[in-house]
Design an enzyme around this catalytic site. Structure first.
Site, short mmCIF file in Angstrom:
data_model
loop_
_atom_site.label_atom_id
_atom_site.label_comp_id
_atom_site.label_asym_id
_atom_site.label_seq_id
_atom_site.Cartn_x
_atom_site.Cartn_y
_atom_site.Cartn_z
N ASP A 1 0.83 -1.19 0.00
CA ASP A 1 -0.05 0.11 -0.08
C ASP A 1 0.74 1.27 -0.02
O ASP A 1 1.88 1.20 0.85
CB ASP A 1 -0.97 -0.09 1.41
CG ASP A 1 -2.09 1.09 1.44
OD1 ASP A 1 -2.86 1.01 0.53
OD2 ASP A 1 -1.83 1.87 2.25
N GLU B 1 1.75 -0.24 -4.87
CA GLU B 1 0.74 0.70 -5.00
C GLU B 1 1.49 2.04 -5.54
O GLU B 1 1.62 2.59 -4.42
CB GLU B 1 -0.52 0.91 -4.10
CG GLU B 1 -1.55 1.72 -4.75
CD GLU B 1 -2.18 2.64 -3.61
OE1 GLU B 1 -3.26 3.19 -3.75
OE2 GLU B 1 -1.65 2.62 -2.46
C1 GLC Z 1 -4.23 3.02 -0.55
C2 GLC Z 1 -5.44 2.20 -0.50
C3 GLC Z 1 -6.65 3.05 -0.06
C4 GLC Z 1 -6.28 3.68 1.22
C5 GLC Z 1 -4.92 4.47 1.24
C6 GLC Z 1 -4.39 4.81 2.70
O1 GLC Z 1 -4.37 3.97 -1.75
O2 GLC Z 1 -5.60 1.65 -1.58
O3 GLC Z 1 -7.79 2.42 0.03
O4 GLC Z 1 -7.21 4.27 1.65
O5 GLC Z 1 -4.14 3.66 0.77
O6 GLC Z 1 -4.06 3.38 3.22
#
Ligand code: GLC
Length: 557
Positions: free
Chosen positions: A210, A276
């Site tokens: 994440d 991500e």
């Molecule tokens: C990432 C997740 C999202 C979350 C953010 C903070 O972007 O996909 O859902 O709110 O991280 O953890």
């Protein structure tokens, strides 16, 4: 762990491309709170996922990624983790998790878990200890406490700093319930190594990381230029002091060593990572794909693109070049739990996609669901024909639209309040799935229950059971495409050659003997020469491919 699939499954480390499994995998994202509810409390759980594994096996996916199921106060739907090595009671127990991994393996499905290293929950033991300790203490040094905040804004809106009782401030790039870790503190580094091993020891095939670009912040925490504030879902390319710091590459190399220390010769094969990272500039992404750190970087760049062959082609060309030049893997994504559903994105006035009005941000917009569905079906064939791996977000295989009419007082996403209710937030794509039946909860739970987010009243026709019985359903299309993708030697990892069939058409060939044609324009086009239509996203008109329709063609001899 012994190989539960020996004798049943092909060697997971082999394959035509002879690369690791993730290079051409189709991974299905489960958002556990909304997948299936076995205990009937209105929220999904791990037993619910286990009970529905056959849906995923029938679909034909290679792996599931589970969004967080860890103990959490749910300030951000579980992306606020209070304990990285346990299961929240609302989702079950570690024993349920172990059963889920084993039962998925019996079906040849790997399990990937979500690791959230940028921040934890304010309820995490170490953050509570930090609050109880004085300024300057080792406990506070695990987080980012300062006497004076800088000007950074939270990704969710509002200030990125919250003041504590003794006057210090702590940094949270997201909600105030999500304090950012200090990655220059060795305790943090060591703790996450243990977390990785904890889940690897339980048999996971890898991790989705994440907010993977933000862990380290530039020393001194310099202010941002006033006109350059947070927009993590819409990166604009200019450098910011909380992203892409050089230390990250070393960190991910050290994680790779841990992953590689697990035996790769039996199921689930080598352990992977998918990060991500929202990038629009491929040169930013390239260093991560050197091969000794992260295994994969999500390719989110199709999601913000309006329905336009030119826009899609530009993204695909640039992204594919990045993958080829680095030798890295950049899986394609058309939906996830952070962005509006495809059916809705493609069913609205496309001029509003890049430039939403205040009304659009609140979901007040006309949606042509039939048009959006037709396009989402074509997009599915595009996604699964592109070279490399692909991710499918739960419910996209059912053609679910965004639920735009959630009452304000039932919204859960912190973005709604933190943006002073100027943005509806991300709840609309997180609504519990419809499985069967004529009325809510549509088999999400096996008893009448108020689901944690309300489901629309017109989802009966979208339910899995209904679609399984309909060969023309979008679910049937996904299943057929995944079956063909496994069977066809040209699909999955590899290369592509563009064909020029006009400005509104995406067309490319893949060897041996495969062509995708997607008509994103308003007028029918003539199909190129072919031997057979393998799959079509909608009805064809002889040799004409109608608007908003895609086909997979067999070509050559
Ligand atoms: C990432 C997740 C999202 C979350 C953010 C903070 O972007 O996909 O859902 O709110 O991280 O953890």
């Amino acid at each position: 762990m012994t190989d539960p699939t020996s004798g049943l499954m092909p060697d997971p480390t082999a394959g035509p491309a002879a690369g690791p499994w993730w290079r051409d995998a189709v991974v299905y994202q489960v958002y556990p709170r909304s997948f299936a509810d076995a205990d009937g409390d209105g929220e999904g759980d791990l037993r619910g996922v286990r009970a529905r594994l056959d849906h995923l096996a029938d679909l034909g996916v290679d792996a599931v990624w589970l969004s967080p199921f860890y103990p959490s106060p749910m300030a951000d739907g579980g992306y606020d983790v209070a304990d990285y090595c346990d299961v929240d009671p609302r989702y079950g127990t570690l024993a349920d998790f172990d059963l889920l991994v084993a039962e998925a393996a019996e079906r040849g499905i790997r399990v990937i878990v979500d690791i959230v290293p940028n921040h934890c929950s304010a309820a995490h033991l170490w953050f509570r200890q930090a609050l109880a300790a004085p300024p300057g203490s080792p406990e506070r040094d695990r987080f980012i406490f300062r006497d004076e905040p800088n000007n950074w804004q939270s990704n969710f809106g509002g200030r990125a700093w919250t003041r504590v009782a003794d006057g210090q401030w702590y940094l949270h790039l997201f909600d105030s319930g999500q304090p950012d870790w200090n990655w220059r503190n060795p305790d943090v580094v060591a703790m996450f190594e243990q977390v990785l091993r904890f889940w690897l020891d339980r048999g996971v095939a890898g991790f989705r990381i994440d907010v993977a670009a933000m862990l380290y912040k530039q020393e001194g925490l310099p202010d941002l230029p006033p006109d350059r504030q947070m927009a993590y879902l819409v990166p604009d390319g200019s450098p910011v002091p909380y992203e892409h710091q050089p230390e990250l590459l070393d960190l991910y190399r050290s994680w790779r060593k841990i992953l590689d220390s697990y035996p790769a010769d039996a199921f689930p094969g080598p352990r992977g990572t998918v990060a991500e990272i929202w990038f629009d500039d491929a040169t930013r992404a390239a260093p991560y794909l050197a091969g000794d750190g992260l295994a994969q970087l999500f390719n989110f760049r199709l999601m913000p693109a309006p329905w336009s062959a030119a826009e899609f082609r530009a993204v695909i060309e640039d992204s594919h070049r990045l993958a080829v030049e680095t030798g890295g893997s950049v899986p394609w994504v058309l939906g996830n739990h952070d962005v509006p559903r495809m059916v809705t994105r493609y069913g609205v006035d496309q001029a509003l996609v890049r430039n939403p009005t205040p009304d659009v941000l609140l979901g007040r917009i006309d949606v042509d669901r039939e048009l959006g569905t037709r396009r989402a079906r074509a997009a599915a064939l595009l996604l699964l024909a592109l070279p490399g791996a692909a991710y499918i977000y739960q419910g996209d295989e059912l053609g679910l639209p965004e639920h735009l009419a959630i009452p304000d007082d039932e919204r859960q996403d912190p973005m709604f309040e933190r943006t002073a209710r100027t943005f509806m937030g991300r709840d609309g794509c997180r609504v519990p799935l419809p499985w069967s039946g004529a009325a809510a909860p549509y088999g999400f739970a096996d008893r009448p229950v108020r689901t944690w987010l309300p489901q629309p009243g017109d989802w009966a026709e979208l339910a899995v059971e209904r679609q399984r019985a309909d060969p023309g359903s979008i679910l049937a299309l996904y299943r057929a495409a995944l079956t063909e993708r496994r069977r066809h030697p040209a699909l999955g990892d590899g290369d592509m050659i563009w064909l020029d069939l006009g400005p509104d058409v995406l067309a490319f060939g893949r060897e041996p003997g495969f062509v995708l044609v997607a008509n994103l324009g308003a007028e029918p086009i003539t199909l190129p020469a072919h031997n057979e239509v393998l799959l079509a996203s909608g009805p064809l008109d002889g040799d004409l491919l109608p608007a908003d329709t895609a086909v997979w063609l067999r070509t050559g001899v």
